[in-house]
Design a protein around this motif. Structure first.
Motif, PDB file in Angstrom:
ATOM      1  N   LEU A 545      30.156  19.190  58.833  1.00 50.28           N
ATOM      2  CA  LEU A 545      31.340  19.159  59.699  1.00 50.28           C
ATOM      3  C   LEU A 545      31.998  17.782  59.661  1.00 50.28           C
ATOM      4  O   LEU A 545      33.232  17.665  59.670  1.00 50.28           O
ATOM      5  CB  LEU A 545      30.922  19.520  61.131  1.00 50.28           C
ATOM      6  CG  LEU A 545      32.015  20.011  62.092  1.00 50.28           C
ATOM      7  CD1 LEU A 545      32.774  21.182  61.503  1.00 50.28           C
ATOM      8  CD2 LEU A 545      31.397  20.388  63.424  1.00 50.28           C
ATOM      9  N   THR A 549      35.824  17.251  58.303  1.00 51.91           N
ATOM     10  CA  THR A 549      36.813  16.626  59.185  1.00 51.91           C
ATOM     11  C   THR A 549      37.408  15.376  58.556  1.00 51.91           C
ATOM     12  O   THR A 549      38.632  15.184  58.550  1.00 51.91           O
ATOM     13  CB  THR A 549      36.161  16.268  60.536  1.00 51.91           C
ATOM     14  OG1 THR A 549      35.481  17.406  61.065  1.00 51.91           O
ATOM     15  CG2 THR A 549      37.222  15.822  61.534  1.00 51.91           C
ATOM     16  N   LEU A 651      35.912  21.101  65.067  1.00 51.10           N
ATOM     17  CA  LEU A 651      36.559  22.238  64.409  1.00 51.10           C
ATOM     18  C   LEU A 651      38.064  22.225  64.649  1.00 51.10           C
ATOM     19  O   LEU A 651      38.854  22.563  63.750  1.00 51.10           O
ATOM     20  CB  LEU A 651      35.953  23.548  64.930  1.00 51.10           C
ATOM     21  CG  LEU A 651      34.522  23.847  64.480  1.00 51.10           C
ATOM     22  CD1 LEU A 651      33.973  25.074  65.207  1.00 51.10           C
ATOM     23  CD2 LEU A 651      34.462  24.061  62.976  1.00 51.10           C
TER      24      LEU A 651
END
Length: 672
Positions: A545, A549, A651
């Motif tokens: 993640l 990102t 997210l």
């Protein structure tokens, strides 16, 4: 058209190929027989229709550019700045003419005379600031015409890590319609390889400045093959022989000539062709500082200038002679009386050549009086009388293949192009070396004391920061380095920008996640992080993640700046601001800067990793007794447990960064 004057034109591609191969090349897309009878389309031997014959007309075409306003400064008045008002400059001054199917028009002139600008106008690529009238079979330019045009730029914009076969195959898959099967499209690419004489290097990579590949002439032929796969009616080439030796240049022009003879209208700029090349052109436009000084048959240029008193006094290449007089240089050239009067005497009372300005003025005036009226009369007498030559096109932009097909082709092409970069041995050595260094520094770390817990928290912080910076500084190069390719392919309507963006951003993920996997597998067990299956997989997912990102932020910065140096500078500032305001280094952050930590993905990644690795149920020895890990000052007040909010925040950033990057890319002038 009556039977008595009906004409039958038969152009056999194989015949062209044999003719071209005698010079080392073959013609473009020519295995089939092209027939035009009484203006009606006849299907070729392989089931394809020949290119639609398009008559290109241009009347009094001018082009004006705006010169940006600037601030001026004087040393005499150092504290005063004057703003110079914006000005407009006309760089093309009323060019009129036409090009017929089967003809090659050469656009010549000294450097800076407006050749490329004129070519871009004809191809519909620089219409802002244009006045005059350009028509294609008496229809003005619209986006639907892109499908009938091919444009070969001066610089060969090709992917360096793809082979010749892969380059043409992916171009065929993207450009050719769904009426052809995949095997038929691939066969078309193979035919182009044979017809352009590229069999010897079909499996050789294109190459680049730091990667050895095919030669310059072969690269130029690949660029031409890229454009003629769709059988365009109009083909534009910008300096196709630039940087090539005379023999290779002759082969390229032979290919271009054969392409025109298949029923296409071809325009090409050329700087200084040899005499053999010069006489291969059908028509010629000679420009001098944006003014036309000749338009007509190429082999009639010397006769025209002889008729107005300009003849070479020595044996000379016609192209050299024309470029000399267009530059105002009349050395070794006979001078007419009008120019002889302006010649300045030297100390020996011998006349020297007249000023270049006077020569250019004489050429422009003579052309406007002698030749321009004749060509204008021919142009207005030229009509497209056959309905078959009218463009049956609509204003609606039509795509050759679906969005899904565009995405899948671009995705696979991207993986093949970047596999060498992402999976290079150097990157593996880099990742493994850093992993071993980190593993040795935190070897078998423990959390039994405050100092040990602080050291391990430092390891978690390093993981968050490293996998936030490494992908970011890789991603910022994505769009700036592919800007030229994107502009070229979007100008040709190869695909939707959304399909390219999704394929490009998602295509990097499988390659970008290989290195974090290697890093985690080495570091996790060497440093004795929490040894449970849940903690291991949650840590891996959190790092993933983090990578996704930071990659999105890199895409955004690159798309906004579109310049590698500027993007790198901005990325350094942003990352430094995110780290310093997250509360890890400075506890008492000014109120007006505190908001920055809530948009810092480093802040959320670090909190998430801490919550994965530690829990309130664990204790350590603080020196005055055992207490819960959650109360350790090493965590800067992070509350253990949970983690859903941090995951959702990351997210959300993944989506926002990519949406903003797409918007920034959409606003760029890429020709689409």
């Amino acid at each position: 058209m009556s039977n008595s004057d009906s004409s039958t034109t038969k152009t056999n591609g194989d015949q062209f190929a044999r003719k071209g191969m005698s010079n080392g090349h073959a013609s473009g897309m020519g295995h089939a027989t092209v027939e035009i009878q009484d203006g009606k389309t006849v299907v070729m031997d392989d089931g394809r229709k020949p290119p639609l014959a398009i008559v290109l007309k241009f009347v009094d075409v001018k082009h004006t550019v705006a010169i940006e306003s600037r601030f001026s400064w004087s040393a005499k008045r150092p504290f005063q700045f004057k703003r110079q008002s914006a000005m407009e400059k006309e760089i093309l001054h009323g060019i009129t003419g036409s090009v017929m199917p089967g003809e090659v028009l050469a656009i010549m002139g000294p450097s800076g005379s407006g050749k490329t600008t004129f070519l871009n106008l004809m191809g519909g690529r620089a219409l802002r600031g244009m006045s005059g009238n350009i028509t294609y079979n008496d229809i003005k330019y619209n986006k639907a015409l892109k499908r009938r045009m091919g444009f070969v730029t001066q610089d060969d914009v090709l992917f360096p890590n793809l082979t010749v076969r892969e380059t043409l195959m992916y171009a065929a898959l993207l450009r050719l319609p769904n009426s052809l099967t995949r095997s038929q499209k691939i066969k078309r690419a193979e035919d182009a390889i044979i017809e352009l004489g590229l069999e010897r290097c079909r499996d050789t990579v294109i190459g680049g400045p730091f990667l050895r590949g095919i030669s310059g002439g072969e690269r130029k032929r690949v660029s031409i093959g890229h454009e003629i796969l769709t059988d365009p009616s109009l083909l534009f080439l910008d300096e196709p022989t630039s940087g090539l030796d005379s023999t290779t240049a002759l082969r390229i022009i032979q290919v271009i000539k054969n392409i025109a003879q298949a029923g296409r209208t071809v325009l090409t700029t050329i700087h200084q062709p040899s005499s053999r090349l010069f006489y291969m052109f059908d028509k010629l436009i000679l420009l001098s500082e944006g003014h036309p000084v000749y338009f007509g048959k190429a082999n009639g240029a010397m006769d025209y200038y002889a008729s107005i008193g300009l003849k070479p006094l020595i044996a000379m290449n016609p192209a050299d002679f024309l470029l000399d007089i267009a530059s105002g240089n009349v050395n070794d050239v006979s001078i007419p009386q009008e120019l002889d009067k302006s010649a300045l005497p030297n100390g020996n009372d011998e006349a020297i050549q007249p000023p270049a300005k006077d020569v250019r003025e004489y050429l422009v005036n003579t052309f406007n009086q002698e030749l321009a009226p004749q060509e204008r009369a021919k142009l207005f007498a030229l009509e497209s009388t056959r309905e078959e030559l009218k463009l049956a096109i609509s204003e609606k932009r039509l795509w050759s293949i679906t969005w899904t097909q565009q995405f899948s082709i671009l995705f696979i092409r991207g993986l093949k192009e970047r596999r060498h970069e992402f999976l290079s041995w150097l990157r593996f050595v880099q990742c493994i070396a850093i992993s071993l260094i980190v593993g040795c520094l935190w070897w078998r770390s423990k959390i039994q004391t405050e100092a040990q817990l602080s050291d391990q928290a430092g390891l978690v912080f390093f993981i968050a920061i490293f996998w936030g910076m490494f992908p970011l500084f890789t991603a910022i190069f994505t769009f700036p380095l592919e800007r030229a390719m994107l502009a070229k392919e979007r100008a040709s309507d190869l695909y939707r920008l959304s399909a390219y963006f999704m394929a490009r951003t998602l295509g990097d993920l499988p390659l970008d996640l290989v290195m974090p996997c290697i890093f985690i597998l080495i570091v996790y067990f060497m440093t004795n992080l929490r040894v449970t299956a849940a903690a291991f997989f949650l840590t891996t997912l959190t790092v993933f993640l983090d990578v996704v990102t930071s990659q999105g932020l890199g895409f955004l910065i690159g798309a906004v700046m579109m310049d590698v140096k500027k993007a790198t500078t901005l990325a350094s500032i942003v990352m430094l601001a995110f780290m310093l305001t997250a509360g890890f280094f400075v506890q008492h952050i000014p109120v007006w800067m505190k908001w920055l930590k809530y948009v810092s993905f480093n802040y959320y990644v670090y909190k998430l990793l801490i919550k994965v690795q530690y829990s309130d149920g664990e204790v350590y020895d603080c020196g005055t007794g055992c207490q819960s890990v959650g109360t350790s000052p090493s965590f800067h007040g992070i509350q253990l447990g949970g983690g859903g909010m941090e995951a959702w925040a990351l997210l959300l950033m993944v989506a926002i960064y990519r949406i903003l990057a797409y918007i920034a890319l959409r606003r760029m002038k890429t020709g689409g």
